[in-house]
Enzyme design. Structure first.
Site, PDB file in Angstrom:
ATOM      1  N   TYR A 319      -1.841   0.893  10.086  1.00 49.43           N
ATOM      2  CA  TYR A 319      -3.172   0.696  10.685  1.00 49.43           C
ATOM      3  C   TYR A 319      -3.196   1.010  12.173  1.00 49.43           C
ATOM      4  O   TYR A 319      -4.165   0.659  12.854  1.00 49.43           O
ATOM      5  CB  TYR A 319      -3.624  -0.768  10.551  1.00 49.43           C
ATOM      6  CG  TYR A 319      -3.370  -1.431   9.234  1.00 49.43           C
ATOM      7  CD1 TYR A 319      -4.052  -1.038   8.088  1.00 49.43           C
ATOM      8  CD2 TYR A 319      -2.471  -2.489   9.142  1.00 49.43           C
ATOM      9  CE1 TYR A 319      -3.832  -1.681   6.882  1.00 49.43           C
ATOM     10  CE2 TYR A 319      -2.250  -3.134   7.941  1.00 49.43           C
ATOM     11  CZ  TYR A 319      -2.925  -2.716   6.807  1.00 49.43           C
ATOM     12  OH  TYR A 319      -2.708  -3.356   5.625  1.00 49.43           O
ATOM     13  N   CYS A 346      13.420   7.752   8.965  1.00 46.94           N
ATOM     14  CA  CYS A 346      13.175   9.195   9.161  1.00 46.94           C
ATOM     15  C   CYS A 346      11.711   9.545   8.911  1.00 46.94           C
ATOM     16  O   CYS A 346      11.377  10.224   7.926  1.00 46.94           O
ATOM     17  CB  CYS A 346      14.087   9.984   8.230  1.00 46.94           C
ATOM     18  SG  CYS A 346      15.787   9.645   8.624  1.00 46.94           S
ATOM     19  N   TYR A 374       1.554 -10.591   6.952  1.00 44.11           N
ATOM     20  CA  TYR A 374       1.655  -9.198   6.503  1.00 44.11           C
ATOM     21  C   TYR A 374       2.835  -8.494   7.178  1.00 44.11           C
ATOM     22  O   TYR A 374       2.758  -7.320   7.523  1.00 44.11           O
ATOM     23  CB  TYR A 374       0.324  -8.461   6.740  1.00 44.11           C
ATOM     24  CG  TYR A 374      -0.836  -9.190   6.100  1.00 44.11           C
ATOM     25  CD1 TYR A 374      -0.934  -9.262   4.707  1.00 44.11           C
ATOM     26  CD2 TYR A 374      -1.800  -9.840   6.870  1.00 44.11           C
ATOM     27  CE1 TYR A 374      -1.966  -9.961   4.106  1.00 44.11           C
ATOM     28  CE2 TYR A 374      -2.846 -10.539   6.268  1.00 44.11           C
ATOM     29  CZ  TYR A 374      -2.917 -10.592   4.882  1.00 44.11           C
ATOM     30  OH  TYR A 374      -3.938 -11.292   4.287  1.00 44.11           O
TER      31      TYR A 374
HETATM   32  C1  PLP Z   1      -9.547 -12.416  -1.743  1.00 45.29           C
HETATM   33  C2  PLP Z   1      -8.866 -12.616  -0.446  1.00 45.29           C
HETATM   34  N1  PLP Z   1      -8.886 -13.826   0.111  1.00 45.29           N
HETATM   35  C3  PLP Z   1      -8.257 -14.070   1.280  1.00 45.29           C
HETATM   36  C4  PLP Z   1      -7.590 -13.080   1.967  1.00 45.29           C
HETATM   37  C5  PLP Z   1      -6.932 -13.437   3.237  1.00 45.29           C
HETATM   38  O1  PLP Z   1      -7.316 -12.689   4.278  1.00 45.29           O
HETATM   39  P1  PLP Z   1      -6.790 -12.978   5.755  1.00 45.29           P
HETATM   40  O2  PLP Z   1      -5.333 -12.881   5.755  1.00 45.29           O
HETATM   41  O3  PLP Z   1      -7.434 -11.908   6.527  1.00 45.29           O
HETATM   42  O4  PLP Z   1      -7.268 -14.356   6.122  1.00 45.29           O
HETATM   43  C6  PLP Z   1      -7.558 -11.791   1.430  1.00 45.29           C
HETATM   44  C7  PLP Z   1      -6.936 -10.670   2.160  1.00 45.29           C
HETATM   45  O5  PLP Z   1      -7.641  -9.971   2.881  1.00 45.29           O
HETATM   46  C8  PLP Z   1      -8.201 -11.549   0.197  1.00 45.29           C
HETATM   47  O6  PLP Z   1      -8.152 -10.338  -0.366  1.00 45.29           O
HETATM   48  N1  LYS Z   2      -2.268  -6.074   5.112  1.00 52.83           N
HETATM   49  C1  LYS Z   2      -3.341  -6.123   6.071  1.00 52.83           C
HETATM   50  C2  LYS Z   2      -4.455  -7.014   5.729  1.00 52.83           C
HETATM   51  C3  LYS Z   2      -4.985  -6.842   4.351  1.00 52.83           C
HETATM   52  C4  LYS Z   2      -5.438  -8.145   3.868  1.00 52.83           C
HETATM   53  C5  LYS Z   2      -5.349  -8.253   2.405  1.00 52.83           C
HETATM   54  N2  LYS Z   2      -6.602  -8.000   1.711  1.00 52.83           N
HETATM   55  C6  LYS Z   2      -2.788  -6.326   7.463  1.00 52.83           C
HETATM   56  O1  LYS Z   2      -1.619  -6.234   7.648  1.00 52.83           O
HETATM   57  O2  LYS Z   2      -3.502  -6.526   8.403  1.00 52.83           O
END
Ligand code: PLP
Ligand code: LYS
Length: 419
Positions: A319, A346, A374
């Site tokens: 991202y 790599c 994440y």
């Molecule tokens: C259904 C759902 N609930 C909750 C979350 C948690 O999101 P965040 O980590 O942005 O609070 C996600 C991820 O985006 C999700 O897909």
């Molecule tokens: N993986 C993402 C967020 C996605 C949340 C899951 N729906 C991050 O690193 O910011």
């Protein structure tokens, strides 16, 4: 971030110098603070106290068993997106009956597992999913509690890859189809409608998109009620952002209180409200500890090559996400220079930070900040790199909550041909 302090030039996590963690467990290593995790949870809990509201930790953000165990002990339920996540909750001592099961592609096997463990609710995202769930429930001799995930077509004003509540996203039932989809759910004999759900995206730093989404959800709730379909709970999803750089998201308690007050003011305070936070519970409670392998200054760029890489922390590559990077031990004997902090993988996309002013030398330790969400969960074994260790700091104690993978683990399931 009071759990991270610099004392005599050395970065500490609670009472533990990060250099001590590196010496004992090596690098790259994820480090989490129990106090920080607890404080973030308590900030949500404070808003929920005395209300019909609860927290379902979106465990995809960080599903280490010790993190789940901690949140379960504090009273959290969980938002799951796979049968594997349900098995983690059980292994961590969490209660499946406090779980909601989200996701666009639940398999029949996953549904069966969740029904057997009596999860609180399935957040259903399509009509075919309703039919599959009804059939699976019939086959198990059970009834499934369902809520529909509404796609409210609201702009969460976040990165397009992590926006989920717009028409063009795969998530949720399109707003215009929601009533009809509820009618289908109501006609299926093995489903019980209990709620409604929406989740508009992640790393959201403003409250207004939530209020817009809630208004649309309440519109649906009222229309359903007029048809005799009663809902007990409203799940407002997760998505609250954190400060990585200069973002100024609302404080957790203020955010949650604002949403609860809004729902109550609209005359729905009698319904239970579910929050599904992930990142805001864990993101700023963790860092990724890494060591400088080489410095490679050049005419176009200076590269600081570290032992963590995109396989350990994918967010910058995926991202172009920003994570603060700071030396663990401050140096006064080297002038600060601008470096791109990159890993050994790599790929040109293997970078962790660009144009960072750092006073650094080969062998130094760096902390990559705000890596609790994440981070490890999105890591991979690309380039046959074992995944990092995970350490939970609690006061002056270090708990190894996940041992570093060994290379032999990575190909243990592979088989040679008979040639
Ligand atoms: C259904 C759902 N609930 C909750 C979350 C948690 O999101 P965040 O980590 O942005 O609070 C996600 C991820 O985006 C999700 O897909
Ligand atoms: N993986 C993402 C967020 C996605 C949340 C899951 N729906 C991050 O690193 O910011």
């Amino acid at each position: 971030m009071s759990f991270i302090t610099r004392r005599d030039g050395t970065l500490h996590f609670e009472q533990v110098p990060l250099s001590e963690i590196a010496a004992r467990f090596g690098t790259p290593t994820y480090v989490y603070s129990r106090a920080a995790l607890t404080a973030a949870y308590q900030a949500y809990a404070a808003a929920c106290t005395g209300r019909r509201a609860r927290v379902q930790y979106a465990m995809k953000a960080n599903s280490n068993l010790a993190v789940l165990q901690l949140f379960a002990s504090l009273g959290a339920g969980f938002d799951l997106v796979s049968g594997g996540e349900l098995q983690r909750v059980i292994a961590a001592g969490g209660d499946p009956r406090k779980c909601v099961f989200s996701g666009v592609g639940k398999s029949a096997e996953e549904m069966r597992l969740a029904l057997t463990h009596d999860v609180m609710c399935f957040n259903v995202e399509s009509i075919p999913e309703l039919h599959r769930l009804n059939d699976v429930a019939a086959g198990c001799g059970r009834r499934a509690r369902v809520s529909l995930r509404v796609n409210p077509d609201v702009d969460a004003k976040t990165h397009p890859y992590i926006s989920t509540g717009l028409k063009g996203n795969k998530f949720g039932v399109a707003f215009d189809d929601v009533l009809e989809t509820y009618r289908t759910a109501a006609s299926l004999p093995h489903l019980d409608i209990t709620g409604i759900d929406c989740h508009i995206g992640s790393q959201i730093t403003e409250v207004s998109p939530y209020l817009d989404a809630i208004d649309k959800v309440l519109e649906v709730v009222e229309a359903l009620e007029a048809e005799g379909i009663m809902l007990q709970h409203i799940d407002v999803g997760g998505g609250l952002g954190i400060t990585y750089d200069d973002e100024t998201p609302p404080d957790i308690t203020v955010f949650a209180t604002t949403l609860l007050d809004h729902i109550a003011a609209r005359g729905h305070g009698h319904r239970e409200v579910l929050f599904e936070p992930g990142r805001s519970l864990v993101g700023n409670a963790g860092v990724l500890l890494t060591r400088v392998e080489f410095l490679k200054p050049g005419a176009a760029k200076n590269f600081c090559i570290v032992d963590a890489a995109m396989n350990d922390l994918a967010r910058p590559a995926m991202y172009e996400a920003y994570h603060g990077i700071t030396p663990v031990v401050e140096r006064r004997d080297t002038p600060a220079t601008v470096w791109d902090v990159v890993g050994p993988v790599c790929e040109s996309g293997d970078w962790l930070g660009r144009d960072r002013m750092l006073a650094v030398r080969e062998g130094d330790l760096l902390a990559i900040l705000s890596a609790g969400a994440y981070g490890f969960v999105m890591s991979s074994n690309y380039n046959t790199r074992p995944r990092a260790a995970e350490i939970m700091v609690d006061g002056s104690t270090m708990h190894e909550v996940r041992a570093r993978e060994r290379v032999a683990d990575l190909f243990a399931g592979e088989r040679l041909l008979t040639l």
